[in-house]
Design an enzyme around this catalytic site. Structure first.
Site, short mmCIF file in Angstrom:
data_model
loop_
_atom_site.label_atom_id
_atom_site.label_comp_id
_atom_site.label_asym_id
_atom_site.label_seq_id
_atom_site.Cartn_x
_atom_site.Cartn_y
_atom_site.Cartn_z
N GLU A 1 0.87 -1.18 0.00
CA GLU A 1 0.00 0.00 0.00
C GLU A 1 0.90 1.22 0.00
O GLU A 1 1.77 1.36 0.87
CB GLU A 1 -0.93 0.04 1.22
CG GLU A 1 -1.87 1.25 1.16
CD GLU A 1 -2.76 1.48 2.38
OE1 GLU A 1 -3.64 2.34 2.31
OE2 GLU A 1 -2.56 0.78 3.41
N GLU B 1 4.97 4.81 3.60
CA GLU B 1 4.48 6.12 4.05
C GLU B 1 5.64 7.11 4.06
O GLU B 1 6.74 6.78 4.47
CB GLU B 1 3.84 5.99 5.44
CG GLU B 1 3.50 7.28 6.14
CD GLU B 1 2.61 8.22 5.32
OE1 GLU B 1 1.59 7.77 4.76
OE2 GLU B 1 2.96 9.42 5.22
N ASP C 1 9.54 8.25 0.06
CA ASP C 1 8.70 8.82 -0.98
C ASP C 1 8.60 7.78 -2.09
O ASP C 1 9.63 7.31 -2.59
CB ASP C 1 9.33 10.11 -1.51
CG ASP C 1 8.39 10.84 -2.45
OD1 ASP C 1 7.70 10.17 -3.26
OD2 ASP C 1 8.32 12.07 -2.39
N ASP D 1 -3.13 11.66 -1.87
CA ASP D 1 -3.16 13.12 -1.89
C ASP D 1 -3.53 13.61 -3.30
O ASP D 1 -2.96 13.13 -4.29
CB ASP D 1 -1.79 13.69 -1.49
CG ASP D 1 -1.46 13.39 -0.03
OD1 ASP D 1 -2.39 13.07 0.73
OD2 ASP D 1 -0.28 13.47 0.35
N LYS E 1 -3.15 21.23 -8.09
CA LYS E 1 -2.58 22.13 -9.11
C LYS E 1 -2.04 21.33 -10.28
O LYS E 1 -1.34 20.33 -10.09
CB LYS E 1 -1.44 22.96 -8.50
CG LYS E 1 -1.95 23.94 -7.47
CD LYS E 1 -0.84 24.85 -7.00
CE LYS E 1 -1.42 25.83 -5.99
NZ LYS E 1 -0.55 26.06 -4.86
N ASP F 1 -12.27 9.53 -2.31
CA ASP F 1 -13.51 10.31 -2.23
C ASP F 1 -13.46 11.45 -3.24
O ASP F 1 -14.47 12.07 -3.51
CB ASP F 1 -13.63 10.93 -0.83
CG ASP F 1 -12.49 11.91 -0.59
OD1 ASP F 1 -11.32 11.48 -0.69
OD2 ASP F 1 -12.74 13.10 -0.37
N THR G 1 -10.53 2.17 5.05
CA THR G 1 -9.34 2.86 5.55
C THR G 1 -9.81 3.92 6.56
O THR G 1 -11.01 4.18 6.69
CB THR G 1 -8.56 3.56 4.41
OG1 THR G 1 -9.23 4.77 4.07
CG2 THR G 1 -8.45 2.67 3.18
N GLU H 1 -11.54 6.63 4.63
CA GLU H 1 -12.82 6.12 4.10
C GLU H 1 -13.89 6.14 5.19
O GLU H 1 -15.02 6.57 4.94
CB GLU H 1 -12.60 4.69 3.60
CG GLU H 1 -13.79 4.10 2.87
CD GLU H 1 -13.41 2.77 2.21
OE1 GLU H 1 -12.23 2.35 2.30
OE2 GLU H 1 -14.31 2.16 1.60
N1 SAM Z 1 -4.32 5.58 2.93
C1 SAM Z 1 -4.70 6.22 4.18
C2 SAM Z 1 -6.19 6.22 4.33
O1 SAM Z 1 -6.88 5.99 3.33
O2 SAM Z 1 -6.69 6.43 5.45
C3 SAM Z 1 -4.11 7.63 4.27
C4 SAM Z 1 -4.59 8.62 3.26
S1 SAM Z 1 -3.74 10.18 3.36
C5 SAM Z 1 -4.80 11.31 2.58
C6 SAM Z 1 -2.46 9.97 2.14
C7 SAM Z 1 -1.16 9.46 2.74
O3 SAM Z 1 -0.24 9.19 1.68
C8 SAM Z 1 -0.46 10.45 3.67
O4 SAM Z 1 -0.15 9.82 4.88
C9 SAM Z 1 0.79 10.86 2.88
O5 SAM Z 1 1.87 11.21 3.73
C10 SAM Z 1 1.06 9.64 2.06
N2 SAM Z 1 1.77 9.91 0.80
C11 SAM Z 1 1.45 10.85 -0.12
N3 SAM Z 1 2.32 10.84 -1.15
C12 SAM Z 1 3.21 9.86 -0.87
C13 SAM Z 1 4.35 9.37 -1.54
N4 SAM Z 1 4.77 9.91 -2.71
N5 SAM Z 1 5.05 8.34 -0.99
C14 SAM Z 1 4.65 7.83 0.20
N6 SAM Z 1 3.57 8.26 0.90
C15 SAM Z 1 2.86 9.26 0.37
#
Ligand code: SAM
Length: 211
Positions: free
Chosen positions: A43, A68, A95, A117, A121, A153, A191, A194
């Site tokens: 994930e 993460e 990342d 995320d 933009k 969403d 999640t 969610e």
């Molecule tokens: N998947 C979880 C959920 O549905 O409850 C968390 C959703 S949260 C909006 C998005 C997560 O993805 C954040 O914790 C963010 O730090 C992580 N994230 C975003 N871009 C990422 C990347 N390029 N590599 C690793 N993690 C990333």
């Protein structure tokens, strides 16, 4: 999701047994870490890890890796992970842009993207986890019959993904704009995000991408 700095998060992560600290060294050798040949599901952007921890508990014959970016978020997943008596779940703090340095070609069997995320933009489109740039990376690490399962969403991000993924020469199936009122809801694991959106009455979009 980026939480305020959590005191001691980096230090705690650095010594945690469930975090893979030099993941590049596992490239092509993840099965050695798990000590079995079971499929590997990952994930990307797991947040606090509720979803992947539930999957790991329900499916002991699948190996799971949660990725993460932020320590302040990962530390929350670790706190829960420490309480579980399972051997099929590890975490990486990184990342996901660098994911091809972590997994060998075809080493991953399935990829989950949950509530990624949106990067609204246009100039940040490449950072979206469903951009063609990211699907190029998934194309490398995912085995040929593997799938990417994406839930969100965010209708704008979903519409972008429905157009963008075919540009990367992937196909789409099981597309729904209202997962919880669809045939695909059976077996769905919610999640953290969610649960929040469903409680607010927001419809959840979901698709499966394959080659
Ligand atoms: N998947 C979880 C959920 O549905 O409850 C968390 C959703 S949260 C909006 C998005 C997560 O993805 C954040 O914790 C963010 O730090 C992580 N994230 C975003 N871009 C990422 C990347 N390029 N590599 C690793 N993690 C990333």
């Amino acid at each position: 999701m980026r939480l305020r700095n959590v005191k001691g998060a980096r230090e705690n992560i650095a010594v945690n047994q469930f975090v893979v600290h030099n993941p590049e060294e596992c490239k092509g050798k993840w099965r050695e870490l798990f000590q079995n040949d079971n499929p590997i599901h990952i994930e990307i952007g797991m947040g606090k890890g509720k979803f992947i921890q539930a999957l790991a508990q329900n499916n002991p014959n699948i190996n799971y890796i949660g990725i993460e970016k932020y320590s302040s978020v990962l530390i929350r997943a670790i706190e829960k992970r420490n309480e579980l008596d399972i051997t099929n779940l590890y975490f990486i703090r990184m990342d996901a842009e660098d994911i091809i340095n972590i997994f060998e070609e075809g080493e991953v069997d399935q990829i989950y993207l949950n509530f990624s995320d949106p990067w609204p933009k246009d100039r940040h489109a490449k950072r979206r986890l469903t951009s063609k740039e990211f699907f190029g990376r998934y194309n490398t690490i995912l085995k040929k019959d593997g799938v990417v399962i994406f839930k969100t969403d965010n209708r704008e991000l979903f519409d972008f993904s429905v157009e963008e993924i075919p540009l990367a020469k992937w196909m789409l199936k099981d597309v729904t704009y209202d997962l919880h009122n669809s045939e695909f809801v059976e077996g769905n694991i919610m999640t953290e995000y969610e649960e929040r959106f469903v409680a607010e009455g927001k419809p959840i979009n979901r698709l499966v991408a394959y080659r």
